[in-house]
Design a protein around this motif. Sequence first.
Motif, PDB file in Angstrom:
ATOM      1  N   THR A  74       0.907  -1.085   0.081  1.00  0.00           N
ATOM      2  CA  THR A  74      -0.181   0.004   0.177  1.00  0.00           C
ATOM      3  C   THR A  74       0.854   1.167  -0.146  1.00  0.00           C
ATOM      4  N   LEU A  75       1.988   1.274   0.655  1.00  0.00           N
ATOM      5  CA  LEU A  75       2.745   2.432   0.845  1.00  0.00           C
ATOM      6  C   LEU A  75       3.359   2.616  -0.754  1.00  0.00           C
ATOM      7  N   TYR A  76       3.907   1.690  -1.289  1.00  0.00           N
ATOM      8  CA  TYR A  76       4.335   1.526  -2.553  1.00  0.00           C
ATOM      9  C   TYR A  76       3.188   2.287  -3.562  1.00  0.00           C
ATOM     10  N   ASN A  77       2.238   1.654  -3.490  1.00  0.00           N
ATOM     11  CA  ASN A  77       0.993   2.100  -4.633  1.00  0.00           C
ATOM     12  C   ASN A  77       0.649   3.472  -4.137  1.00  0.00           C
ATOM     13  N   THR A  78       0.771   3.897  -2.953  1.00  0.00           N
ATOM     14  CA  THR A  78       0.197   5.239  -2.367  1.00  0.00           C
ATOM     15  C   THR A  78       1.288   6.077  -3.270  1.00  0.00           C
ATOM     16  N   ALA A  79       2.609   6.062  -2.880  1.00  0.00           N
ATOM     17  CA  ALA A  79       3.715   6.759  -2.998  1.00  0.00           C
ATOM     18  C   ALA A  79       3.666   7.136  -4.648  1.00  0.00           C
ATOM     19  N   TYR A  80       3.676   5.648  -5.266  1.00  0.00           N
ATOM     20  CA  TYR A  80       3.663   5.737  -6.822  1.00  0.00           C
ATOM     21  C   TYR A  80       2.510   6.867  -7.471  1.00  0.00           C
ATOM     22  N   TYR A  81       1.264   6.609  -6.725  1.00  0.00           N
ATOM     23  CA  TYR A  81       0.176   7.621  -7.139  1.00  0.00           C
ATOM     24  C   TYR A  81       0.559   8.937  -6.674  1.00  0.00           C
ATOM     25  N   VAL A 254      -5.440   4.444   2.431  1.00  0.00           N
ATOM     26  CA  VAL A 254      -6.847   4.542   3.081  1.00  0.00           C
ATOM     27  C   VAL A 254      -7.831   3.219   2.770  1.00  0.00           C
ATOM     28  N   LEU A 255      -7.676   2.995   1.408  1.00  0.00           N
ATOM     29  CA  LEU A 255      -8.536   1.715   1.169  1.00  0.00           C
ATOM     30  C   LEU A 255      -8.156   0.508   1.929  1.00  0.00           C
ATOM     31  N   TYR A 256      -6.978   0.305   2.269  1.00  0.00           N
ATOM     32  CA  TYR A 256      -6.594  -0.914   2.985  1.00  0.00           C
ATOM     33  C   TYR A 256      -6.978  -0.633   4.589  1.00  0.00           C
ATOM     34  N   LEU A 257      -6.904   0.513   4.812  1.00  0.00           N
ATOM     35  CA  LEU A 257      -7.387   0.969   6.355  1.00  0.00           C
ATOM     36  C   LEU A 257      -8.895   0.789   6.307  1.00  0.00           C
ATOM     37  N   ILE A 276       0.752   5.194  11.727  1.00  0.00           N
ATOM     38  CA  ILE A 276       1.809   5.026  10.741  1.00  0.00           C
ATOM     39  C   ILE A 276       1.620   5.878   9.557  1.00  0.00           C
ATOM     40  N   PHE A 277       0.444   5.891   9.034  1.00  0.00           N
ATOM     41  CA  PHE A 277       0.041   6.640   7.921  1.00  0.00           C
ATOM     42  C   PHE A 277       0.104   8.143   8.317  1.00  0.00           C
ATOM     43  N   PHE A 278      -0.367   8.374   9.350  1.00  0.00           N
ATOM     44  CA  PHE A 278      -0.092   9.762  10.062  1.00  0.00           C
ATOM     45  C   PHE A 278       1.189  10.537  10.107  1.00  0.00           C
ATOM     46  N   LEU A 279       1.997   9.401  10.670  1.00  0.00           N
ATOM     47  CA  LEU A 279       3.447   9.646  11.008  1.00  0.00           C
ATOM     48  C   LEU A 279       4.222   9.941   9.702  1.00  0.00           C
ATOM     49  N   ILE A 280       4.080   9.120   8.659  1.00  0.00           N
ATOM     50  CA  ILE A 280       4.765   9.479   7.261  1.00  0.00           C
ATOM     51  C   ILE A 280       4.250  10.747   6.894  1.00  0.00           C
ATOM     52  N   LEU A 281       2.916  10.936   6.784  1.00  0.00           N
ATOM     53  CA  LEU A 281       2.497  12.338   6.150  1.00  0.00           C
ATOM     54  C   LEU A 281       3.234  13.464   7.070  1.00  0.00           C
TER      55      LEU A 281
END
Lengths: 307, 292
Positions: A74-81, A254-257, A276-281
């Motif tokens: 999911t991290l890769y996909n989101t970053a790609y997007y 977010v879809l996975y979440l 983790i999502f929040f911390l990355i942002l």
Amino acid sequence: MWSRRTLRQREELIAYLLVSPWVIGFLAFILGPMLTSLGLSFTETDLFTLEFIGFENYTKLLSFDATRTLFWTTLYNTAYYVFLSIPLTISVGFFIAILLNQNISAQPTYRVVYYLPAVIPGIAASLLWLWLFQPEFGLINWALSLFGIEGPRWLFDRKTAKMALVIMSVWGAGSNMLIFLAGLQGIPTELYEAATIDGAGIWRRFRNITIPMISPTLFFVVVTQIIWSSQVFTNVYVMTEGKGGPANATMMMVLYLYRVAFREYRMGYASAYAWIFFLILLVFTLILFRSSKAWVYYETEIGGQRS
Amino acid sequence: MSGAAIGVGTARTSVKRARRTQVFLIHTLLIAGGIIVMIPLAWMLSTSLKPPHQITKFPPIWIPDPFVWSNYVRAVTIFPVSFLVFVRNSMYMSLMITLGTVLSNAIVAFAFARLSFRGSRVLFFIVLSTMMLPQQVTMIPLFILFSRIGWINSYNPLIVPHFFANAYFVFLLRQFYTTIPRELDDAARIDGCGVIGLFLRILLPLSKPALGITAIFAFTWSWNEFLGPLIYLSRMETYPLAIALSFLRAAHGVLWSELMVVSFIAMLPPVLLFFVAQKHYIQGIVITGVKG
């Protein structure tokens, strides 16, 4: 009569009363839930049972074992997007804004046309683009066939599915256009006139006036876009029927979440994921704020060194 | 400042030849881009009016022959629940959210713009930083909380938080209030206005444009909202339009005419509002520098 001091105190009391809706909302709907979700992230819980399990959610999430976690996917996909769609939407939006800022007629009409996609409900836009990307009868593959190109299967092919989402995002570049246009129109024309008198050509005026003067707007757009587009949800949910397919190629964070929390009711695991999502942002935002000193030009700076 | 520059297209009296070519080129580019933006929407309308056999024609047919208006009737009657229920739900949710947003933010922003109180700077800093917060980090505890108090399948979880102000609109309205001259405050004070009187009689009437912007944004965003209703509403009678559309997609994924019909209907209110109020939209974006 109120003495001066008590009048002050009375006004301060009223002020607290007036901001209290926000304070209550902040405590009840933001700070409280945030701390609760941090607490939940150390537990295993659905809606009814709760068990403390320490860091297990985190270790499970961040493990590289793809059978246990989709985090890295999911991290890769989101970053790609995010990292493809942001440069595209920003440069397209900026380019249109520059064109619109050239004192041309019908500017309001163009503005309306380009901004229109931004007010269309995400669900309607998603259904529309699903239809446009349809491999056999879709308009996009027809357009490609005019150039003798055999169109890919877009959302049904793991190699092109993310790209389809990126292309769709460019359609909404008009919202950036409007912010940039506002920024461009705030640049005093005297700057350009003075530069022209000094013999600066169009390119030098762009590089030495437009770019520095627009950099605060650009900074703002980059920050909000990263936060906004990393939360991509509606279109993947609708276009992939909530599955993030094919083969998890469009499984966004977010879809996975959403799936973990509201389909599987693994609330503890989902909370850890959300944090983790929040911390990355947060890290990205902080890096951007730090870096802004080097490339964002504020008019209040004395003798700005960037030229 | 930049607000004044919006829409001011000063015509130049002496147009040189080079300038004319440049303008021609710019218009060509802008029109080409505009066509690319509008084609999908034209395609949506065209699909919504096609007879079934023309939908899957390749190369595509642009003008339906004949125009099948009955697609619209069939699409809205395809649901087990009356389509008007979804429209009513969406309207109710959006109007209530708009009401809560305007009321609460007008008040909170006033305190930040005009009143001095200890801790106001710190508080305002917190307000601004919550703008950066992704809603996902609060989503799960809020869901647990709202389900505990029996708010699942009701609009309360979607509406009530909007009665407690929101960083973006506090910022927008505060920015607007600060453009209203302070001398007015002083004059009103001398005339014996209290804090509340100052707010109700001076600032509020003068901020109608900004309140209008707030209402327009709040309405559009809540009309378009998807994730929230998806989480909280599971009974079809409670669906807003957005979720009803998603249901149709799941149940009848290949009925393209019907899908385009309901998509078109769902986008009408925000699009019409945008056409009517586009000046306000742009002003709102200029005030905050944030997109809609």
